[in-house]
Design an enzyme around this catalytic site. Structure first.
Site, PDB file in Angstrom:
ATOM      1  N   TYR A 103      40.734  32.709  40.169  1.00 14.40           N
ATOM      2  CA  TYR A 103      39.248  32.309  39.276  1.00 14.40           C
ATOM      3  C   TYR A 103      39.340  30.867  39.108  1.00 14.40           C
ATOM      4  CZ  TYR A 103      38.928  38.004  38.098  1.00 14.40           C
ATOM      5  OH  TYR A 103      38.799  38.540  38.289  1.00 14.40           O
ATOM      6  N   PHE A 147      41.587  42.473  26.501  1.00 15.09           N
ATOM      7  CA  PHE A 147      40.021  43.337  26.742  1.00 15.09           C
ATOM      8  C   PHE A 147      40.065  43.819  28.371  1.00 15.09           C
ATOM      9  CE2 PHE A 147      39.554  39.150  26.584  1.00 15.09           C
ATOM     10  CZ  PHE A 147      38.869  38.886  27.920  1.00 15.09           C
TER      11      PHE A 147
END
Length: 430
Positions: free
Chosen positions: A136, A422
């Site tokens: 990323y 999450f």
């Protein structure tokens, strides 16, 4: 590598993939694609929970001849930033590409679409946890927080702890104690950058405890600490007991999470965990890097502390995000940001602020510091210093004295940390 110069395995430019919003009726197909890409099965109770938490209108897909070959989702959060302020933040998750479509530009298409959508919607920050660390950075994400893993040989250490005589501990059903534990968690959120508020439904995620993941451990347990009758701390954990060594128990406590209102309660909970009968080891897979336990324990060498990357931060709207946090010292600098993926951030910005707040406006003045979006993401929460990044060649300081001043201003008095998962995976692998 920029999408325009990416090549497929056949040496050809990738196709121009169309990114679509997921129809709510196709969530099961979407989620099946995510599970397939991660080579995982999942208990029905977990799938049902993720179904209730997912925001289909914030999920994107790429299709090839009608089949979903790429996925990406966003959860809506508020995250604490330096200055104890909560900022709207996009939690990026369920990002996947099917094995048949790797290295064909699917991920690049999804991430570009997501950045542009977030910019239009006005969310200044995005965060994620990466299944593979190198992915990323090329989309402007930087390591904004790390996690400490502890593997404590509990029979070989003691706690140099404050007196805990007024702390009463009780074992309680994790589900029945949930409301009180969530109230305590909510009290901690604004005290540390990187922590997330939990919207309704998310409180059930730490309680997921499918039998298939027990590996012989006793089901999830919860110890609650009270002071003067009020809940002041808790710890959730599982225990596995190994009798294979000449009928001598060598059990392991695996800590799920622990929160406390004050040092006495925190020490009392840790003493309970370390002194659990039939055990000789406590594993804590996700603690902040400045965890006070390191200063309570008698011998840190028997705790095998390991630090890993955890939370990746992407600044979507640089002037809004930089003005949303406060600064540990007075700052007045010009930042030159390189951000090809989000060209609206590109250019020079004057940042002026202190402990009370900040403003950030575009300028044509000469830059003091030059950095790219990934370096900005790493520095944003205060866990990585500007001087560290400059030493690695990630920041160019046009004036060395400005670097020192800015580095001090960007720091946080407590390390950023993400205890609220999450990630689609149920739990950290312990």
């Amino acid at each position: 590598m920029p999408a325009s110069t990416e090549l497929t395995a056949r040496g050809l430019p990738p196709p121009a993939w169309e990114v679509q919003t997921l129809p709510a009726t196709q969530w099961q197909t979407f989620y099946a694609a995510v599970l397939n890409a991660f080579h995982e099965n999942e208990p029905a109770e977990a799938t049902a929970l993720w179904s209730s938490l997912t925001e289909p209108q914030r999920c994107s897909v790429v299709r090839d001849e009608g089949a979903i070959v790429g996925t990406a989702g966003i959860f809506s959060f508020r995250m604490t930033v330096p200055g104890n302020r909560l900022v709207e933040t996009a939690g990026v998750s369920m990002v996947s590409v099917q094995p048949t479509h790797r290295r064909r530009g699917v991920l690049s298409a999804l991430m570009r679409h997501q950045l542009e959508s977030l910019h239009r919607q006005g969310e200044p920050l995005a965060i994620l946890t990466a299944s593979e660390a190198p992915i990323y950075g090329r989309f402007g994400y930087g390591i904004g927080a790390r996690q400490l893993i502890l593997d404590v040989q509990s029979r070989r250490v003691a706690l140099a702890a404050p007196a805990t005589g007024d702390v009463a501990l009780t074992l309680e059903d994790p589900h029945k104690a949930l409301a009180a534990c969530e109230d305590l968690y909510a009290r901690q959120v604004t005290g540390r950058p990187g922590m997330l508020t939990r919207a309704t439904g998310w409180e059930h995620l730490p309680l997921l405890d499918p039998q298939s993941r027990h590996d012989g451990s006793y089901p999830l347990e919860c110890v609650v600490a009270r002071v003067d009758g009020e809940v002041a701390g808790y710890a959730r954990y599982t225990v596995t007991v190994d009798w294979s060594r000449q009928n001598t128990a060598q059990g392991t406590v695996r800590l799920r999470d622990i929160e406390a209102d004050n040092p006495r309660v925190y020490a009392a909970l840790w003493r309970f965990l370390l002194e659990t009968d039939l055990t000789s080891r406590v594993i804590a897979p996700n603690r902040p890097v400045d965890d006070p336990f390191l200063h309570l324990v008698s011998d840190v060498r028997h705790c095998t502390p390991t630090v890993l990357d955890s939370l990746y931060v992407r600044v979507i709207d640089a002037p809004v995000a930089l003005a949303a946090r406060s600064y540990a010292a007075q700052i007045d600098i010009v930042l030159e940001i390189e951000d090809a993926q989000a060209p609206w951030n590109q250019g020079r910005w004057r940042l002026t602020g202190d402990r009370t707040g900040a403003i950030c406006t575009r300028t044509h003045d000469a830059p003091d510091l030059s950095l790219d979006a990934s370096a900005l993401g790493s520095a944003y929460l205060g866990g990585t210093t500007l001087t560290e990044l400059a030493a690695a060649g990630r920041i160019c300081a046009h004036r060395p004295d400005t670097l020192t001043t800015a580095a001090t201003a960007f720091t946080s008095p407590v390390a950023p940390w993400l205890p609220h998962s999450f990630c689609r995976s149920l739990l950290p692998r312990l």
